[in-house]
Structure formats: structure tokens, C-alpha cells
Motif scaffolding. Sequence first.
Motif, PDB file in Angstrom:
ATOM      1  N   GLU A 135      40.832  32.985  45.390  1.00  0.00           N
ATOM      2  CA  GLU A 135      40.025  33.468  46.509  1.00  0.00           C
ATOM      3  C   GLU A 135      40.730  34.622  47.226  1.00  0.00           C
ATOM      4  N   VAL A 136      42.044  34.489  47.400  1.00  0.00           N
ATOM      5  CA  VAL A 136      42.817  35.555  48.046  1.00  0.00           C
ATOM      6  C   VAL A 136      42.791  36.814  47.190  1.00  0.00           C
ATOM      7  N   SER A 137      42.868  36.630  45.889  1.00  0.00           N
ATOM      8  CA  SER A 137      42.810  37.764  44.970  1.00  0.00           C
ATOM      9  C   SER A 137      41.471  38.489  45.113  1.00  0.00           C
ATOM     10  N   LYS A 138      40.387  37.724  45.203  1.00  0.00           N
ATOM     11  CA  LYS A 138      39.055  38.314  45.327  1.00  0.00           C
ATOM     12  C   LYS A 138      38.889  39.009  46.680  1.00  0.00           C
ATOM     13  N   LEU A 139      39.432  38.411  47.729  1.00  0.00           N
ATOM     14  CA  LEU A 139      39.316  38.974  49.075  1.00  0.00           C
ATOM     15  C   LEU A 139      40.095  40.282  49.224  1.00  0.00           C
TER      16      LEU A 139
END
Length: 257
Positions: A8-12
Motif C-alpha cells: 500500500e505504501v508503495s502504491k501511495l
Amino acid sequence: MKTHSVKEVSKLSGVTVRTLHHYDKINLLKPHHRTEAGYRYYGDEELFRLQQILFYRELDFPLKEIGDLLDDPDFDQVDALKSHRAALKIRNERIATLLATIDRTINHLKKGKKMSRPEKLYEGLPKEMGTVYRKEAMKVYGKDTVENAEDKLLKLGDAGFKKLKENLVQIQKELFGLRKEAPENEKVQQLIARHYGVIRTFWGTSHLEDKQADAYEGLGHLYVNDERYTMIDGESHPEYALFLQQAMSHYAGTKLK
């Protein structure tokens, strides 16, 4: 408190999962907690820290220096953001200038015009850096040699010079990927041969019978002694510089002498 998985952090953020794992490994960005299965989860504090890391990376700070800054007890996030804003504003103005230069270049190319000033060879570098490189080159190689090389490069035109630079960058990228191989490795030496050809074009001497073995070998020593020439993403790589020097020395000794 809401937390986010590494995906999720990667996508954000746009930062790859692999990079986030690397930041964890070097203690630059640790997750808020891990599950028993080893999955990383990040909270608001970690997201704000990642934002700071990305700002500093945008300004070409080395990772170690970023870590030292963020871990400083006196680090103030608001002051840092104000500083980032000022620096990015300056960069934005510089980019606007570069875009205007590109537009002018496109117009010139459409009209069949060639580059006419040596300064154009250093566009894209900070002005002071291009000036330093030119003065240093004159000091080492002599004014006539540098001006002769510049004259040859100017005759390539904008498109030709751009292609030459892109070729050099690609060769350097491939050599960096092989830096753990033996310098005399056949694949390494094939890339060094291409590197030598591009360097001779930059020197404006590819038409000469003199193979310039000593000059090319000397360039390898320069790479070792001056980290600016082998910086990757704003970080110095002394092992890569040494690898290049050894590979270039081997090529000069076996192919040019």
C-alpha cells in the motif's frame, strides 16, 4: 492507528517495494511494526518520514546524509518543508529555463541550424559545474585541445550530441551493472571498447591515428581520484571507479599499445 502494508505504501508513494525493503535494511525507514509472519506495516510517522526522504532524494542528497539529517535530534519537520519548498521553487525556475532552451533547440533543428556556442555542450548541468569542468579540462589538456574537441562536438548538431551523450550513459549503466565482474572479463572489455570509442568522439580525436592509450588510461585514474565522474544517483561508488580504472587500464595495455 491506521497502518499500511508495504504494498500500500508503495502504491501511495510510487516507491518500489524493493526500495522500501532496502530502506528498512539500511535503517533509513523502519516499519512501525512487523507481523509474526514478517510483514511490514507503516503508520503516519513513517509516511511523513518517507515524504522527507523523497524530498531530499529529489534534491540529490545521498541516502546516508538523508538518514543523518532525519535522525538529528534538532530536526524540525516544518523548517525542513519550508527549505524543500524554497529549493524546489529554484529548481522549478531552472526547469522552466531548460524547457525554454529545449523549445528554442527544436525550432533551430527544424530550421536546420547547428549549435554555435560551446556553452551548449554543458547545458543540463548546473552552470557552475559546466564552467568548472571546462576550466579543469583546459588546465589538464590545454586550451587548444579542449576548443578543438568542442568544435568537433558542435558540428554534430544538437541531435547528434544528444545521441552521443545517451550512448555514453547507456554504456556506463551497463558497466555499473558488471562492476563485480573481473575487469578483464570479455563482456566488460567489449563495453570498454565502446566506451573508448565514445570518449574519443568527445575528445574530437576519433579521426587521428594516435590511439591515445596513455590519455585513456589516465582518464581511468581521474575516475578514481575524482568521485564526481562516477556518481550514481547522487552517491559516490569508489568500488565502481576502481573497477572502471582497472578495466580501462587493461584495455589500453592490451588493445591500444
